[in-house]
Design a protein around this motif. Structure first.
Motif, short mmCIF file in Angstrom:
data_model
loop_
_atom_site.label_atom_id
_atom_site.label_comp_id
_atom_site.label_asym_id
_atom_site.label_seq_id
_atom_site.Cartn_x
_atom_site.Cartn_y
_atom_site.Cartn_z
N SER B 312 0.84 -1.20 0.00
CA SER B 312 0.00 0.00 0.00
C SER B 312 0.88 1.25 0.00
O SER B 312 2.08 1.19 0.20
CB SER B 312 -0.92 -0.01 1.22
N LEU B 313 0.25 2.37 -0.23
CA LEU B 313 0.93 3.66 -0.28
C LEU B 313 0.88 4.31 1.09
O LEU B 313 -0.18 4.35 1.72
CB LEU B 313 0.26 4.58 -1.31
N LYS B 314 2.03 4.84 1.53
CA LYS B 314 2.14 5.48 2.85
C LYS B 314 2.78 6.86 2.69
O LYS B 314 3.55 7.07 1.75
CB LYS B 314 3.07 4.66 3.77
N ARG B 315 2.50 7.71 3.64
CA ARG B 315 3.21 8.98 3.67
C ARG B 315 4.49 8.75 4.49
O ARG B 315 4.49 8.08 5.51
CB ARG B 315 2.35 10.07 4.30
N ALA B 316 5.61 9.27 4.01
CA ALA B 316 6.88 9.09 4.72
C ALA B 316 7.75 10.30 4.45
O ALA B 316 7.49 11.08 3.53
CB ALA B 316 7.58 7.82 4.25
N SER B 317 8.78 10.47 5.26
CA SER B 317 9.62 11.67 5.11
C SER B 317 10.33 11.68 3.76
O SER B 317 10.53 12.73 3.16
CB SER B 317 10.65 11.73 6.24
N ARG B 318 10.67 10.49 3.24
CA ARG B 318 11.38 10.43 1.97
C ARG B 318 10.73 9.34 1.11
O ARG B 318 10.72 8.18 1.50
CB ARG B 318 12.85 10.07 2.24
N PRO B 319 10.14 9.70 -0.05
CA PRO B 319 9.44 8.71 -0.86
C PRO B 319 10.40 7.62 -1.35
O PRO B 319 11.56 7.90 -1.64
CB PRO B 319 8.88 9.51 -2.03
N GLY B 320 9.91 6.39 -1.41
CA GLY B 320 10.72 5.28 -1.88
C GLY B 320 9.92 4.00 -1.82
O GLY B 320 8.69 4.03 -1.69
N VAL B 321 10.61 2.88 -1.93
CA VAL B 321 9.95 1.58 -1.86
C VAL B 321 10.57 0.79 -0.72
O VAL B 321 11.79 0.62 -0.66
CB VAL B 321 10.08 0.80 -3.19
#
Lengths: 345, 345
Positions: B312-321
């Motif tokens: 799923s998609l999450k909000r995080a300080s730095r986008p990535g996988v």
């Protein structure tokens, strides 16, 4: 390329350079090997396909470009790739709407050379008012390519007045040629440095849509067939026309413009200018009654000043292309056989 | 490929195999060298371009295929070329309408090999219900190609319910994967005979439109993004998604199916299955509320039985996988760097 009534047979055990010439061997490859699998038996193998989607008439085309060298006087592989695809659409009576570009790059190629071609393609497309909307890039090992091969696909919208149909061609219809022939092929030959000849000559690569759009605007009903004589030259395109219509094309040699540099190189090499590739000229078959009007409009259109009526369609016992010389003698000119100039586009 | 907010810079003096990997080097080539000339600054570099022509939404795509060897378990270059283009259209929500095929042939290639590929392409297109409407053939000298390169262009009609838009992706959206990964890339690797490993594995090449059409029919509003993870694999496709949305993709390793032969080969070679190319799988981002329904429909669609929600998609300080292992530990997985498997498509 237009389908013959009786398909050619492909009997060669391996592919040779001549199969890429655009002449007889290419016809055998396409009609004998490719078309039987890909196309319905009565499909016309034109340079662009026309599709009805909803209420629209769309044209689709794709061409690969493998010209060597990559740059030459008057143009480059990138310029050819954009103009060539625009021209295949234009010859189907279609205004180019969008282009896709794919690159096959050889590992080790100089980034600057690639960048130059990308910039050239962007500028050529912009000048022609066509958007490049996507594409793809692949890389092959050094020694499995030759710097850069480009494939361009194009989508066009068929002009509302375009009514091209070789079946409507009649005895007496006129053949119009847009300008002098052989410039592109001879330029490539000289650029390779394989013959010891200096000549100030440049490729004729240019987009043809600006030249043919005004003709469709006004004389759409009168224009029955159009073709840009690239690989295989004027002689191959007109032999295909003859095969397709069952008529003979009678050409007046005096009306066919050939620059003296092109004529000189052809004489030296034993080539006929009618077999040499062009990248910025077109042939059109126009009804007899409208031919002079179409020609007059072409003369008033920038880039069409050197257009001429070069011949007409006749009924004859055996369809083909005949050239009447200035002295009144007549010779048969066949499609290009073999490939004296491989990789010219 | 989707455009990053800040474009990559291309600084390499020459082209290398890695530039064709589909991973980081390819992104740099496209974003740093090609896109600045070809595309408007905010254009999305998707696998197909969408055009509004009249009242219609059309999709256009083109891809070159240079896979080596030409034939391999489960498929061949011709089958890839047809399915790959159908799949690029399908990932744009478009039903394939017409294909164009161009060949770049190396002089000396065996006619039988070419004929087999032509027959395969015709059969693959027919099975998928798509017409091949035209194309082109060029021949290059022996030693300037590798038997056969194919470029396929496709025109599709966008499904009326397709509503793909990465900007609509929200925190909490689910990622669906259609089946097991890595089959194609590992099959090609083994077919080259470069590693001493026997495994009964075949390419997953197949047309994806039959699999995704039912999803658009019913859940068009819920499907926000789709991509077939070819070159660069699942990891590259999802890193591009992360870059494009500014969100982090959190994957559950246990949900990602990898056949034991693929896992074995990857372990032997130090590769991650998430970086290996697929030719018959797709990733979709679907709204959280519809994800189970979409999955259930996929399971009832032939060929979709092995689909799973993989993250799923999450909000995080730095986008990535991020990948969460079965044991609860989490690792970052980047795009593919370098090219461990050149010319896999």
């Amino acid at each position: 390329m237009v389908m013959s009534r009786r398909r050619a047979v492909f009997q060669d055990a391996s592919i040779e350079l001549a199969h890429g010439s655009g002449g007889k061997a290419t016809r055998k490859l396409i009609e004998g090997l490719i078309a039987p699998y890909f196309f319905k038996e009565d499909a016309a193998l034109t340079d662009s396909a026309t599709l009805s989607v909803g209420d629209l008439r769309l044209a689709l085309t794709a061409d690969s470009f493998v010209v060597h060298p990559l740059r030459f006087p008057g143009g480059s592989i990138g310029e050819l790739a954009v103009n060539g695809t625009i021209n295949d659409l234009a010859m189907g009576g279609a205004e180019p709407q969008a282009l896709l570009v794919t690159f096959i790059l050889e590992a080790g190629m100089d980034t600057k050379v690639l960048q130059e071609e990308i910039a050239t393609m962007a500028a050529t497309a912009e000048k022609a008012g066509v958007a490049i909307v996507g594409g793809d890039t692949k890389v092959v090992e050094h020694g499995k390519g030759d710097g850069l091969y480009i494939t361009t696909a194009g989508l066009g919208m068929v002009h509302p007045h375009a009514n091209l149909n070789p079946l409507s061609i009649k005895e007496g219809d006129r053949v119009i040629l847009s300008g002098p022939i052989g410039d592109h092929g001879i330029t490539i030959l000289l650029a390779r440095g394989e013959i010891d000849l200096q000549a100030s000559i440049a490729s004729d690569t240019r987009p043809l849509w600006p030249l043919v759009k005004p003709l469709f605007d006004v004389y759409g009903e009168a224009i029955r067939w159009m073709r840009d004589p690239t690989r295989g030259g004027v002689a191959t395109a007109l032999n295909e026309l003859a095969r397709d219509t069952g008529l003979t094309v009678m050409l007046e040699e005096a009306a066919i413009a050939v620059r003296k540099e092109v004529r000189g190189a052809c004489e030296l090499l034993g080539l006929d200018p009618l077999h040499i590739a062009n990248e910025g000229q077109f042939l059109a078959v126009v009804s007899a009654e409208s031919a002079e009007d179409v020609l007059s409009l072409l003369h008033r259109t920038p880039g069409g000043e050197e257009a001429r009526i070069i011949g007409s369609l006749k009924r004859a016992s055996r369809p083909g292309v005949l050239v009447r010389s200035d002295y009144g003698s007549t010779r048969i000119i066949d499609m290009l056989v073999g490939d004296p100039l491989p990789r010219i586009c």
